[in-house]
Design a protein around this motif. Structure first.
Motif, PDB file in Angstrom:
ATOM      1  N   PRO A 102       0.818  -1.215   0.000  1.00 38.47           N
ATOM      2  CA  PRO A 102       0.000   0.000   0.000  1.00 38.47           C
ATOM      3  C   PRO A 102       0.854   1.268   0.000  1.00 38.47           C
ATOM      4  N   ALA A 103       1.992   1.235   0.718  1.00 42.43           N
ATOM      5  CA  ALA A 103       2.893   2.391   0.716  1.00 42.43           C
ATOM      6  C   ALA A 103       3.493   2.603  -0.667  1.00 42.43           C
ATOM      7  N   PHE A 104       3.862   1.510  -1.333  1.00 39.84           N
ATOM      8  CA  PHE A 104       4.433   1.589  -2.677  1.00 39.84           C
ATOM      9  C   PHE A 104       3.440   2.223  -3.645  1.00 39.84           C
ATOM     10  N   TRP A 105       2.209   1.682  -3.689  1.00 37.81           N
ATOM     11  CA  TRP A 105       1.203   2.200  -4.616  1.00 37.81           C
ATOM     12  C   TRP A 105       0.750   3.596  -4.213  1.00 37.81           C
ATOM     13  N   GLY A 106       0.649   3.846  -2.914  1.00 37.27           N
ATOM     14  CA  GLY A 106       0.270   5.180  -2.444  1.00 37.27           C
ATOM     15  C   GLY A 106       1.307   6.222  -2.819  1.00 37.27           C
TER      16      GLY A 106
END
Length: 123
Positions: A102-106
């Protein structure tokens, strides 16, 4: 004035990330003043982290950037998003990121939206 505009751009980009990426969330009711205030506070935290830590990581990880042709920047941005979540948690700001992906895509969404908005908005 430029600083305020940058914070608003990052806040808008974070709003898009919260809407699109499951695992990136603000735990206050949507549309309230506290929700928008949380977005602004998280944008400030994210901006400070990017201003202070990102240059250090770039310098130390220069070889990784070169070997991966810059793709290591995506991993660094995900780490900075996770750090923003952790700092927000320490300051009792209701913003959370649940893991690396989620951090990567966010972070990817925030980067793209910020870039697009910076193209549209005047200097």
């Amino acid at each position: 004035m430029r600083f305020i505009l940058n914070v608003l751009v990052v806040a808008a980009a974070l709003w898009v990330a919260v809407q699109l990426v499951s695992g990136v969330s603000i735990t206050t009711p949507t549309g309230t003043a506290k929700y928008w205030g949380t977005l602004l506070v998280v944008a400030l935290i994210f901006g400070l982290i990017n201003a202070v830590i990102k240059p250090i990581v770039r310098t130390v990880g220069c070889a990784f950037y070169a070997v991966t042709l810059g793709l290591f920047a995506l991993v660094v941005n995900a780490g900075l998003m996770l750090l923003t979540s952790w700092v927000s948690e320490q300051l009792d700001v209701p913003f959370s990121v649940t893991g690396f992906w989620p951090a990567f895509w966010g972070a990817l969404v925030v980067s793209i939206v910020s870039w697009v908005l910076s193209l549209v908005l005047p200097d």
